[in-house]
Write an enzyme that holds these catalytic residues in place. Structure first.
Site, PDB file in Angstrom:
ATOM      1  N   TYR A  83       4.432  -4.268  -1.750  1.00 55.37           N
ATOM      2  CA  TYR A  83       5.845  -4.183  -1.354  1.00 55.37           C
ATOM      3  C   TYR A  83       6.009  -3.899   0.146  1.00 55.37           C
ATOM      4  O   TYR A  83       6.633  -4.703   0.855  1.00 55.37           O
ATOM      5  CB  TYR A  83       6.598  -3.166  -2.221  1.00 55.37           C
ATOM      6  CG  TYR A  83       8.029  -2.968  -1.762  1.00 55.37           C
ATOM      7  CD1 TYR A  83       8.999  -3.944  -2.004  1.00 55.37           C
ATOM      8  CD2 TYR A  83       8.417  -1.831  -1.054  1.00 55.37           C
ATOM      9  CE1 TYR A  83      10.315  -3.777  -1.558  1.00 55.37           C
ATOM     10  CE2 TYR A  83       9.716  -1.659  -0.609  1.00 55.37           C
ATOM     11  CZ  TYR A  83      10.658  -2.627  -0.860  1.00 55.37           C
ATOM     12  OH  TYR A  83      11.956  -2.463  -0.417  1.00 55.37           O
ATOM     13  N   LYS A 141       7.523  -6.448   3.064  1.00 56.73           N
ATOM     14  CA  LYS A 141       8.709  -6.144   3.872  1.00 56.73           C
ATOM     15  C   LYS A 141       8.359  -6.194   5.363  1.00 56.73           C
ATOM     16  O   LYS A 141       9.159  -6.651   6.179  1.00 56.73           O
ATOM     17  CB  LYS A 141       9.284  -4.767   3.511  1.00 56.73           C
ATOM     18  CG  LYS A 141       9.845  -4.646   2.115  1.00 56.73           C
ATOM     19  CD  LYS A 141      10.979  -5.612   1.808  1.00 56.73           C
ATOM     20  CE  LYS A 141      12.313  -5.257   2.403  1.00 56.73           C
ATOM     21  NZ  LYS A 141      13.396  -6.160   1.946  1.00 56.73           N
TER      22      LYS A 141
END
Ligand code: NAI
Ligand SMILES: C[C@@H](CO)CCC[C@@H](C)[C@H]1CC[C@H]2[C@@H]3[C@H](O)CC4=CC(=O)CC[C@]4(C)[C@H]3CC[C@]12C
Length: 369
Positions: free
Chosen positions: A159, A163
């Site tokens: 994750y 990002k």
């Protein structure tokens, strides 16, 4: 957004507009963006509440689509003046594969950028995350940091990796020539942990507390501080940034901004108790009930079980080595960059944010939603 900006009505596109943050951005635009002529809401799953919005004065267009499909994104972006790209796969629990997280968060963002370039959309606001900075894998505290604070950002989890990559793509795209010859203007907003109406993890903690007879048990020391931000203020910052990108393109283009407001710095659990306490729950223990090494062991066990059970069933508890590390590392921001660059001030006070969240937890916790 031409010279006749006063009169011109603008087309906005919000990707992920049916998500927790996306819904607040959509509603905020409708309430607070006077130049809004059409609002396109793009999401993989369209929610029924969108229908209610279609009766208002602004044209609301619901578009079911997938950011990983370049042609669907290009069709949605064509003719839009501003894109707020908030769609993303928020998964730190191992529910989705690393490949899927990368596909949605990185390739999805690439598709949005390319669509802007191809169709001539000039303004792009990206919802990034504090996670592009940290906490890092070494557990270094980030204490009252700002956008210029030096910090060893080391990403391993899919994750934050996704990002960080997506944010870089957005910032590097600033200044690219879009169809028609004008430059693309981009910026990225980095919320810390968002709370407020629609926050599913808060609702889950509430339900868990109810199941345990009204008790929650402290796992993280009260001294580990987290910066949290109210969803209404995050939405407001998106609306303001999108509005000001044209006028302040030279200043804001290619910049990152932490999202902040007046929410107090507290540990993750103590902060949650600001809402769960008034709903009747109690946090047991002034100090963690289990030694830290036991939590590390349980988190590792959960990761092992997830791996072993994956062929049979999805086992994705809240506690894993990554979430434990994040929950156990101080990460607080203190900055006024958004205020200086585009006049951001929180729209909702802490008292207001707290009251709204408590009312939502009470309603959501007792209903079956
Ligand atoms: N929740 C948090 O505490 C934080 C969230 N963020 C970022 O804010 C953004 C929104 O997050 P949340 O509202 O919390 O998540 P969410 O899961 O509630 O909303 C994400 C939305 O994106 C949509 N979506 C997912 N994959 C898609 C795809 N392939 N195509 C089209 N739509 C897709 C989902 O259907 C959902 O409506 C994300 O980019 C996330 O990384 C950043 C910092 C903190
Ligand atoms: C050890 C448990 C005992 O109660 C508590 C576990 C809490 C965790 C599930 C959360 C603690 C910190 C959260 C993350 C943080 O707010 C930053 C985030 C930013 C994002 O962009 C996405 C969500 C998240 C990673 C958020 C996820 C949940 C926590 C790890």
């Amino acid at each position: 957004m031409a010279d006749s900006a006063q009169a011109q009505k603008l087309v906005y596109l919000v990707t992920g507009g049916c998500g927790f943050l996306g819904e607040h951005v959509v509603r905020m635009l409708l309430q607070r963006e006077p130049r809004l002529g059409e609002l396109r809401v793009f999401d993989r799953h369209l929610d029924p509440w969108l229908e209610e919005l279609k009766t208002g004065p602004v044209r609301v267009t619901a578009i079911q689509g997938d950011v990983t499909e370049a042609h669907e994104v290009a069709a949605a972006v064509a003719g839009a003046h501003v894109v707020i790209h908030t769609a993303g796969l928020v998964d730190v629990f191992g529910r989705a594969s690393p490949e899927t997280i990368h596909e949605v968060n990185v390739q999805g963002t690439r598709n949005v950028i390319e669509a802007c370039v191809q169709t001539g959309t000039q303004f792009l606001v990206y919802t990034s995350s504090m996670e592009v900075v940290g906490p890092n894998t070494k557990g270094h505290p980030f204490y009252r940091g700002n956008e210029d604070t030096l910090y060893e950002a080391v990403h391993r989890h899919p994750y934050p990796c996704s990002k960080a990559l997506a944010e870089r793509l957005v910032l590097e795209a600033n200044g690219r020539e879009v169809h028609g010859g004008l430059p693309l203007v981009t910026c990225a907003l980095r919320p810390t942990g968002i709370y407020g109406e629609g926050h599913q993890i808060m609702r889950d903690f509430y339900r868990q507390g109810l199941r345990l007879g009204g008790w929650l048990f402290r796992a993280i020391p009260a001294s580990v501080e987290h910066g949290r931000v109210y969803v209404g203020n995050v939405a407001w910052m998106h609306v303001l940034a999108a509005r000001e990108l044209e006028r302040r393109a030279a200043l804001m283009g290619g910049q990152v901004y932490f999202c902040y407001d007046g929410s107090p710095y507290k540990s993750y659990e103590d902060f949650n108790m600001e809402f769960l306490g008034p709903c009747g729950l109690q946090l047991v223990g002034a100090r963690p009930l289990l030694p830290y090494w036991v939590l590390v062991f349980l988190a590792a066990l959960n990761a092992l079980l997830q791996w072993l059970l994956r062929p049979l069933v999805l086992y994705a508890p809240l506690l894993n080595p990554y979430t434990l590390a994040v929950a156990n590392t101080t990460f607080t921001v203190s900055t006024d960059k958004a205020q200086r660059h585009f006049g951001y001030e929180p729209l909702f006070s802490w008292e207001d944010s707290r009251t709204r969240t408590i009312l939502w937890v009470q309603a959501a916790g007792s209903s079956a939603q």
